[in-house]
Design a protein around this motif. Structure first.
Motif, PDB file in Angstrom:
ATOM      1  N   THR A 220      43.390 -29.861  41.637  1.00 47.40           N
ATOM      2  CA  THR A 220      43.010 -29.815  43.050  1.00 47.40           C
ATOM      3  C   THR A 220      41.530 -29.479  43.139  1.00 47.40           C
ATOM      4  O   THR A 220      41.055 -28.579  42.427  1.00 47.40           O
ATOM      5  CB  THR A 220      43.833 -28.727  43.779  1.00 47.40           C
ATOM      6  OG1 THR A 220      45.212 -29.002  43.571  1.00 47.40           O
ATOM      7  CG2 THR A 220      43.544 -28.723  45.272  1.00 47.40           C
ATOM      8  N   CYS A 221      40.835 -30.167  43.995  1.00 45.59           N
ATOM      9  CA  CYS A 221      39.385 -29.989  44.101  1.00 45.59           C
ATOM     10  C   CYS A 221      39.021 -28.533  44.366  1.00 45.59           C
ATOM     11  O   CYS A 221      39.669 -27.846  45.157  1.00 45.59           O
ATOM     12  CB  CYS A 221      38.836 -30.878  45.212  1.00 45.59           C
ATOM     13  SG  CYS A 221      37.042 -30.738  45.383  1.00 45.59           S
ATOM     14  N   GLY A 222      37.961 -28.099  43.713  1.00 43.04           N
ATOM     15  CA  GLY A 222      37.505 -26.716  43.860  1.00 43.04           C
ATOM     16  C   GLY A 222      36.316 -26.572  44.784  1.00 43.04           C
ATOM     17  O   GLY A 222      35.648 -25.544  44.751  1.00 43.04           O
ATOM     18  N   TYR A 223      36.030 -27.581  45.568  1.00 42.41           N
ATOM     19  CA  TYR A 223      34.948 -27.416  46.538  1.00 42.41           C
ATOM     20  C   TYR A 223      35.524 -26.985  47.890  1.00 42.41           C
ATOM     21  O   TYR A 223      35.845 -25.836  48.059  1.00 42.41           O
ATOM     22  CB  TYR A 223      34.110 -28.699  46.645  1.00 42.41           C
ATOM     23  CG  TYR A 223      33.133 -28.849  45.485  1.00 42.41           C
ATOM     24  CD1 TYR A 223      32.035 -28.011  45.377  1.00 42.41           C
ATOM     25  CD2 TYR A 223      33.324 -29.804  44.510  1.00 42.41           C
ATOM     26  CE1 TYR A 223      31.139 -28.121  44.322  1.00 42.41           C
ATOM     27  CE2 TYR A 223      32.435 -29.935  43.454  1.00 42.41           C
ATOM     28  CZ  TYR A 223      31.339 -29.088  43.358  1.00 42.41           C
ATOM     29  OH  TYR A 223      30.457 -29.200  42.318  1.00 42.41           O
ATOM     30  N   CYS A 224      35.730 -27.900  48.833  1.00 45.81           N
ATOM     31  CA  CYS A 224      36.084 -27.411  50.172  1.00 45.81           C
ATOM     32  C   CYS A 224      37.584 -27.191  50.329  1.00 45.81           C
ATOM     33  O   CYS A 224      38.374 -27.463  49.439  1.00 45.81           O
ATOM     34  CB  CYS A 224      35.541 -28.334  51.247  1.00 45.81           C
ATOM     35  SG  CYS A 224      36.582 -29.759  51.625  1.00 45.81           S
ATOM     36  N   GLY A 225      37.975 -26.727  51.513  1.00 46.03           N
ATOM     37  CA  GLY A 225      39.369 -26.352  51.738  1.00 46.03           C
ATOM     38  C   GLY A 225      40.301 -27.498  52.066  1.00 46.03           C
ATOM     39  O   GLY A 225      41.469 -27.264  52.398  1.00 46.03           O
ATOM     40  N   VAL A 226      39.824 -28.734  51.987  1.00 46.48           N
ATOM     41  CA  VAL A 226      40.715 -29.865  52.265  1.00 46.48           C
ATOM     42  C   VAL A 226      41.831 -29.918  51.226  1.00 46.48           C
ATOM     43  O   VAL A 226      42.991 -30.160  51.551  1.00 46.48           O
ATOM     44  CB  VAL A 226      39.927 -31.195  52.292  1.00 46.48           C
ATOM     45  CG1 VAL A 226      40.878 -32.381  52.392  1.00 46.48           C
ATOM     46  CG2 VAL A 226      38.969 -31.209  53.472  1.00 46.48           C
ATOM     47  N   GLY A 227      41.474 -29.697  49.962  1.00 44.69           N
ATOM     48  CA  GLY A 227      42.501 -29.684  48.917  1.00 44.69           C
ATOM     49  C   GLY A 227      42.834 -31.060  48.393  1.00 44.69           C
ATOM     50  O   GLY A 227      44.012 -31.423  48.254  1.00 44.69           O
ATOM     51  N   HIS A 254      41.467 -40.763  48.268  1.00 43.12           N
ATOM     52  CA  HIS A 254      40.086 -40.707  48.723  1.00 43.12           C
ATOM     53  C   HIS A 254      39.472 -39.386  48.239  1.00 43.12           C
ATOM     54  O   HIS A 254      40.193 -38.498  47.780  1.00 43.12           O
ATOM     55  CB  HIS A 254      40.052 -40.808  50.252  1.00 43.12           C
ATOM     56  CG  HIS A 254      38.693 -41.103  50.811  1.00 43.12           C
ATOM     57  ND1 HIS A 254      37.785 -41.910  50.177  1.00 43.12           N
ATOM     58  CD2 HIS A 254      38.087 -40.701  51.967  1.00 43.12           C
ATOM     59  CE1 HIS A 254      36.682 -41.989  50.903  1.00 43.12           C
ATOM     60  NE2 HIS A 254      36.843 -41.266  51.992  1.00 43.12           N
ATOM     61  N   ALA A 255      38.174 -39.272  48.325  1.00 43.33           N
ATOM     62  CA  ALA A 255      37.489 -38.023  47.942  1.00 43.33           C
ATOM     63  C   ALA A 255      36.098 -38.077  48.552  1.00 43.33           C
ATOM     64  O   ALA A 255      35.781 -38.982  49.335  1.00 43.33           O
ATOM     65  CB  ALA A 255      37.417 -37.878  46.424  1.00 43.33           C
ATOM     66  N   CYS A 256      35.270 -37.115  48.204  1.00 45.34           N
ATOM     67  CA  CYS A 256      33.897 -37.122  48.727  1.00 45.34           C
ATOM     68  C   CYS A 256      32.919 -36.913  47.583  1.00 45.34           C
ATOM     69  O   CYS A 256      33.313 -36.705  46.439  1.00 45.34           O
ATOM     70  CB  CYS A 256      33.719 -36.041  49.802  1.00 45.34           C
ATOM     71  SG  CYS A 256      33.459 -34.400  49.125  1.00 45.34           S
ATOM     72  N   LYS A 258      31.276 -34.550  46.598  1.00 43.37           N
ATOM     73  CA  LYS A 258      31.339 -33.308  45.815  1.00 43.37           C
ATOM     74  C   LYS A 258      32.506 -33.382  44.820  1.00 43.37           C
ATOM     75  O   LYS A 258      32.302 -33.300  43.610  1.00 43.37           O
ATOM     76  CB  LYS A 258      31.471 -32.106  46.760  1.00 43.37           C
ATOM     77  CG  LYS A 258      30.250 -31.921  47.650  1.00 43.37           C
ATOM     78  CD  LYS A 258      30.336 -30.698  48.522  1.00 43.37           C
ATOM     79  CE  LYS A 258      31.190 -30.890  49.746  1.00 43.37           C
ATOM     80  NZ  LYS A 258      30.576 -31.663  50.823  1.00 43.37           N
ATOM     81  N   GLY A 259      33.715 -33.517  45.333  1.00 42.70           N
ATOM     82  CA  GLY A 259      34.873 -33.533  44.436  1.00 42.70           C
ATOM     83  C   GLY A 259      34.831 -34.694  43.457  1.00 42.70           C
ATOM     84  O   GLY A 259      35.219 -34.571  42.294  1.00 42.70           O
ATOM     85  N   ARG A 260      34.343 -35.833  43.913  1.00 38.32           N
ATOM     86  CA  ARG A 260      34.395 -37.063  43.114  1.00 38.32           C
ATOM     87  C   ARG A 260      33.340 -37.072  42.002  1.00 38.32           C
ATOM     88  O   ARG A 260      33.595 -37.521  40.895  1.00 38.32           O
ATOM     89  CB  ARG A 260      34.154 -38.245  44.065  1.00 38.32           C
ATOM     90  CG  ARG A 260      34.119 -39.616  43.417  1.00 38.32           C
ATOM     91  CD  ARG A 260      35.515 -40.069  43.066  1.00 38.32           C
ATOM     92  NE  ARG A 260      35.611 -41.500  42.864  1.00 38.32           N
ATOM     93  CZ  ARG A 260      35.323 -42.119  41.721  1.00 38.32           C
ATOM     94  NH1 ARG A 260      34.898 -41.436  40.689  1.00 38.32           N
ATOM     95  NH2 ARG A 260      35.470 -43.422  41.618  1.00 38.32           N
ATOM     96  N   ALA A 387      31.258 -31.384  56.238  1.00 37.74           N
ATOM     97  CA  ALA A 387      31.739 -30.170  55.570  1.00 37.74           C
ATOM     98  C   ALA A 387      33.142 -30.321  54.991  1.00 37.74           C
ATOM     99  O   ALA A 387      33.491 -29.621  54.048  1.00 37.74           O
ATOM    100  CB  ALA A 387      31.697 -29.001  56.550  1.00 37.74           C
ATOM    101  N   HIS A 388      33.941 -31.201  55.563  1.00 39.50           N
ATOM    102  CA  HIS A 388      35.303 -31.458  55.073  1.00 39.50           C
ATOM    103  C   HIS A 388      35.509 -32.972  55.092  1.00 39.50           C
ATOM    104  O   HIS A 388      36.292 -33.503  55.898  1.00 39.50           O
ATOM    105  CB  HIS A 388      36.338 -30.777  55.965  1.00 39.50           C
ATOM    106  CG  HIS A 388      36.150 -29.304  56.070  1.00 39.50           C
ATOM    107  ND1 HIS A 388      35.265 -28.722  56.938  1.00 39.50           N
ATOM    108  CD2 HIS A 388      36.715 -28.284  55.370  1.00 39.50           C
ATOM    109  CE1 HIS A 388      35.298 -27.403  56.772  1.00 39.50           C
ATOM    110  NE2 HIS A 388      36.163 -27.122  55.838  1.00 39.50           N
ATOM    111  N   PRO A 389      34.792 -33.683  54.226  1.00 35.07           N
ATOM    112  CA  PRO A 389      34.627 -35.123  54.425  1.00 35.07           C
ATOM    113  C   PRO A 389      35.926 -35.940  54.457  1.00 35.07           C
ATOM    114  O   PRO A 389      36.010 -36.910  55.211  1.00 35.07           O
ATOM    115  CB  PRO A 389      33.761 -35.535  53.234  1.00 35.07           C
ATOM    116  CG  PRO A 389      33.045 -34.294  52.839  1.00 35.07           C
ATOM    117  CD  PRO A 389      34.007 -33.178  53.097  1.00 35.07           C
ATOM    118  N   VAL A 390      36.912 -35.559  53.677  1.00 29.64           N
ATOM    119  CA  VAL A 390      38.137 -36.364  53.683  1.00 29.64           C
ATOM    120  C   VAL A 390      38.907 -36.159  54.987  1.00 29.64           C
ATOM    121  O   VAL A 390      39.464 -37.109  55.558  1.00 29.64           O
ATOM    122  CB  VAL A 390      38.984 -36.054  52.437  1.00 29.64           C
ATOM    123  CG1 VAL A 390      40.387 -36.608  52.562  1.00 29.64           C
ATOM    124  CG2 VAL A 390      38.296 -36.642  51.197  1.00 29.64           C
TER     125      VAL A 390
END
Ligand code: SF4
Length: 902
Positions: A220-227, A254-256, A258-260, A387-390
């Motif tokens: 699970t992505c460790g950047y924003c709270g979208v998860g 999908h992703a953004c 940062k996570g991608r 800030a929460h791109p997805v």
């Protein structure tokens, strides 16, 4: 509905395509222009089938009930072969050998050899972008990238240009890719079926549909709270690619940016690989034993000198649930204090307090999946597109598919440009704005009277309060025209299934908790929460695990699962599990910790994964607190500002190097798994806490993250049904989840609210002004927030190629103010507040209102958080980051000044 495919009967949903039916039967069809994440195009003609006697493109043809479909006749194979040969004929031979190319696979399956590729190429490449390279010779103009950019991401950055065989994808703005509107989500890279658009380097050829050859780890992505769920490919201990998981429950393939893409920090030369210990004023590398021995002696001494409450810890919203659980257990069991807090104090503690008071639980009310059926979305104080791109992308798609969109935000950014109504309240006036909306709902009878009668409390008092908030007065307070206020209220009030999404623009205020409650009032008036109709409220959590850190009891007043430390029954349950006494009184909040340190009362502070010297408000005072505290311990990836102020620095693992779980913004527990090992001697925070406890002679139990979550469930009934095994099986489970065989409650309060009386509570909180106002000395109001490319203090993203996409923090200034104060685009400026000074670059932009400026805080050296005040939410101590009075002056060189004089 039933159809027959190659003699096999299959059931498919109404409206399903022939392709869906064929796949349900197990038939495999080539689909060069198709991707399940987007609408079908039917342009490549490779998925041809017979359907009731006619040839049809399976992806765009709906299946009829009782239809008979054939997919595998020789004739169909010939047709497909002709179609693919035609496509291949325009390409150079290397196109059929490209790694990860769906086209090459289809050619192989149809027996088409490289001799079919007779193109000469020569159309060139675009390698201007750090993460997205275009090889025009491999483009087949299938349009998947263009549709991904519009239908999933919503950026509309790409187009097809040229005619006939010369048609090729290109940025819509013309010019190089790096200068286009591309937001670097990687969607085009992930869908391209030919390798025309790729991520350069070892990731080339890997897509979410085509990574079988690589060893990947689901995390699970460790950047924003979208998860977002991500599949991480690694080779020889190094991450080579991060791919969006197509079955990710929130991100759906999908992703953004940062996570991608932003994983290069893992191998940055700046990574800490060995503990550091301050000797003679300098941090020097030492072994773990020496560092642990120093910490244990220091903690014992602090307790001996000042008692257990002379020790405190700031746990981390970047750490896993299990790590947070262990940190708070360490403080309570080993030290004997409730002095533990986490950075939700600085962002969403007002959400926890406000949502609990209104509804009962400190989390969002619904699954984000419900937004798919929302017919009106009210987005307040949030810029999810950056800030929460997805989430931003999903909200935008919802709006593009017919939901009405109301945005309440001072800035004209992101979703605001697509809004039916954009309300631009003055910073710090949200409560008045919400009361104005509420008043219109009541006045125009746009409320759910049955809901208010049967399931809500506080209506008479609230109605009385609203008498003070007629639209004209609200317009005076907020600056929002009364007509816009009324229009927005009518949109929300007349919607069948409205949703509210909000962010830090609501919480980070002197009266942030009131802001949350005032928003909750709207959902209650409308009966849009706890019913099948409305879609409730979604607080967009900033950091990846800010919800989980609080869920796990890394808070001074609550134990895991939010039982109050002051409640004897709650303490007794924890004491039974831990076999140790739990301290009775609430501990210190983060700002109180710093104040106690400055007062000489706090003698040891452990800061875990937070750069408090960069991200907390009034950072000069934070640094002073760390300087005078006798023992400061810091767990960090890099030598951050906080690490520089510490006495012991412990090198720790990042989110890609550890095991556990995170909780995202809609309360979903999801697994975090190590894709690679941490560098050098770095350990996980989990191991670190165990090691410090052991150095103090205490075995904390729960030796693994899985055991820690199990133990947490024994303390906290709302987590009792959660386990790593269950999450490995189910993927994601929302809390509350009291039983192991239950799916968890995605939608809360369907029968009763979790308040003492089972009702939702309307809050009669009057509007109160913010802590700071503009005046002659400080005439502008500064709002801080995030940009797309970087994350918080930037410690991770600045150590990746994201730095090439955004290399500085900018101060957005309205053109009128730029004229008034002599500020020029791109030139350095000095920003001064009553608390400090920062240096930024000016960006002249109509996105901000006159009288307001905006900047991010991703480059701490600029000193943005030296500007912010000590004002904080009166309920939770969340800082008032969103309202700081400043003045801005040009910082020109002598050469510039001389030129001006001439
Ligand atoms: Fe998803 Fe947020 Fe990670 Fe981007 S930063 S990939 S939106 S979780």
């Amino acid at each position: 509905m039933r159809v027959e495919v190659d003699g096999i009967g299959v059931a498919v949903p109404e409206g399903a395509s022939l392709l869906t039916a064929a796949r349900a039967s197990g038939a495999e069809l080539p689909t060069l222009c198709h991707d399940d994440r987007m609408s079908p195009a039917g342009s490549c003609r490779t998925c041809l089938v017979w359907a009731d006697g006619s040839i049809a493109a399976a992806c765009v043809t709906p299946a009829a009930d009782g239809a008979r479909i054939e997919t595998a006749t020789d004739y169909l194979r010939e047709l497909r072969r002709d179609a693919v040969e035609l496509i291949a004929s325009a390409l150079p031979p290397r196109a059929l050998a490209a790694d990860g190319s769906e086209l090459a696979d289809v050619c192989r399956s149809l027996g088409i050899g490289s001799e079919a590729a007779r193109g000469v190429g020569g159309r060139g490449e675009d390698t201007s972008h750090p993460y997205v390279h275009l090889d025009r010779d491999l483009c087949i103009a299938c349009g998947r990238c263009v549709r991904m950019c519009s239908e999933v991401q919503g950026t509309f950055a790409l187009t097809l240009v040229g005619r006939g065989a010369d048609t090729v994808v290109a940025p819509g703005t013309g010019g190089p890719w790096a200068e286009s509107d591309c937001v670097s989500c990687g969607g085009c890279v992930d869908t391209c079926p030919t390798g025309a658009i790729t991520e350069p380097g070892p990731a080339r050829g890997l897509t979410s549909a085509h990574h079988e050859a690589a060893r990947t780890t689901r995390t699970t992505c460790g950047y924003c709270g979208v998860g977002c769920s991500l599949d991480v490919a690694a080779e020889e201990g190094r991450v080579t690619a991060v791919l969006p998981a197509r079955d990710g429950p929130v991100n759906r393939g999908h992703a953004c940016v940062k996570g991608r893409f932003a994983h290069g920090f893992l191998t940055s030369p700046g990574r800490l690989t060995q503990p550091l210990l301050r000797r003679d004023g300098r941090l020097e590398p030492v072994g773990w034993d020496e560092a642990l021995d120093h910490i244990a002696r220091g903690l014992r001494q602090a307790v001996a000198t000042g008692g257990p409450d002379a020790v405190a810890a700031i746990s981390s919203a970047r750490a896993t649930n299990e790590e947070n659980y262990l940190v708070q257990k360490f403080l309570r069991v080993v030290i004997g204090t409730n002095n533990v807090d986490n950075c939700s104090r600085l962002c969403h503690s007002p959400s926890a307090a406000g949502l609990t008071a209104s509804f009962g639980f400190p989390g969002g009310t619904n699954s984000f999946d419900d937004v798919e059926r929302a017919d009106c979305v009210l987005v307040v104080g949030a810029n999810p597109v950056e800030a929460h791109p997805v989430v931003g992308a999903r909200l935008l798609q919802r709006a593009l598919h017919g939901a009405r969109l109301i945005v309440a935000d001072p800035r004209a950014v992101g979703l605001a440009t697509h809004a039916d109504v954009h309300l631009r309240p003055r910073p710090g006036t949200n409560v008045a704005l919400c009361h104005g909306l509420a008043r219109v709902l009541l006045a125009e009878r746009l409320t759910d009277e049955a809901f208010l009668r049967e399931r809500a409390a506080g209506l008479p008092e609230f109605t009385e309060l609203l008498a003070d908030y007629p639209p004209d007065r609200v317009a005076d307070i907020t600056g929002v025209p009364a007509a816009d206020l009324v229009a927005a209220a009518r949109l929300y009030g007349r919607a069948e299934r409205p949703a509210i999404v909000y962010g830090l623009g609501v919480t980070e205020h002197l009266h942030g908790t009131d802001g949350v409650r005032a928003l909750a009032n709207l959902a209650i008036l409308r009966g849009a929460v706890g019913t099948g109709r409305g879609c409730g409220l979604y607080p967009l959590r900033g950091q990846n695990n800010v919800q989980g850190a609080s869920d796990m009891g890394a808070l001074p007043d609550t134990l895991p699962g939010y039982g109050k430390v002051t409640d004897p029954a709650v303490r007794s349950r924890a004491e039974d599990v831990w076999g140790a006494r739990v301290p009775v009184g609430p501990g210190l909040r983060i700002p109180q910790m710093f104040a106690a340190a400055r007062a000489g009362e706090l003698r040891a502070l452990w800061v875990i994964g937070e750069d408090v010297c960069a991200t907390d408000p009034d950072t000069n005072r934070v640094a002073e607190a760390l300087r005078v505290c006798p023992l400061v311990i810091c767990n960090e990836l890099f030598l951050s500002e906080t690490a520089r102020h510490s006495d012991v620095v412990l090198p720790v693992a990042s989110w890609l190097e550890k095991d556990g779980t995170f909780v995202n913004f809609d309360r979903r527990f999801q697994r975090v798994r190590a894709a690679v090992a941490p560098p050098g001697q770095a350990r996980t925070d989990f191991e670190t806490v165990h090691a410090v406890a052991a150095a103090m002679g205490v075995d904390l139990g729960c030796p693994t993250p899985a055991a820690a979550l199990d133990e947490c469930g024994r303390l906290a009934p709302v987590f009792a049904g959660l386990s790593h095994a269950g999450l490995d099986r189910e993927g994601a489970i929302p809390w509350p989840c009291p039983e192991a065989d239950q799916p968890g409650e995605a939608t809360l309060y369907t029968e009763r609210f979790a308040t003492a009386d089972g009702r939702a509570h309307l809050a009669s909180c009057p509007y109160l002004p913010p802590g700071e106002r503009a005046d002659d000395d400080y005439p502008l109001i500064m709002v801080t927030g995030r940009r797309l490319t970087h994350y918080n203090s930037g410690s991770m993203t600045r150590r990746t190629a994201n730095l090439l996409l955004e290399s500085a923090d900018w101060l957005d200034v309205h053109p009128d103010d730029a004229d008034r104060y002599g500020l020029r685009e791109g030139e350095p400026v000095t920003v001064e507040s009553r608390h400090g000074e920062a240096r930024l670059l000016a960006r002249v932009s109509g996105e901000v209102n006159p009288g307001q400026v905006f900047c991010a805080f991703h480059f701490p050296a600029n000193g943005v958080n030296r500007l912010t005040s000590g004002h904080a939410d009166t309920v939770t101590s969340c800082p008032e980051y969103k309202v700081t009075a400043v003045r801005v002056t040009p910082r020109r060189t002598q050469h510039d000044a001389a030129a001006d004089a001439r």
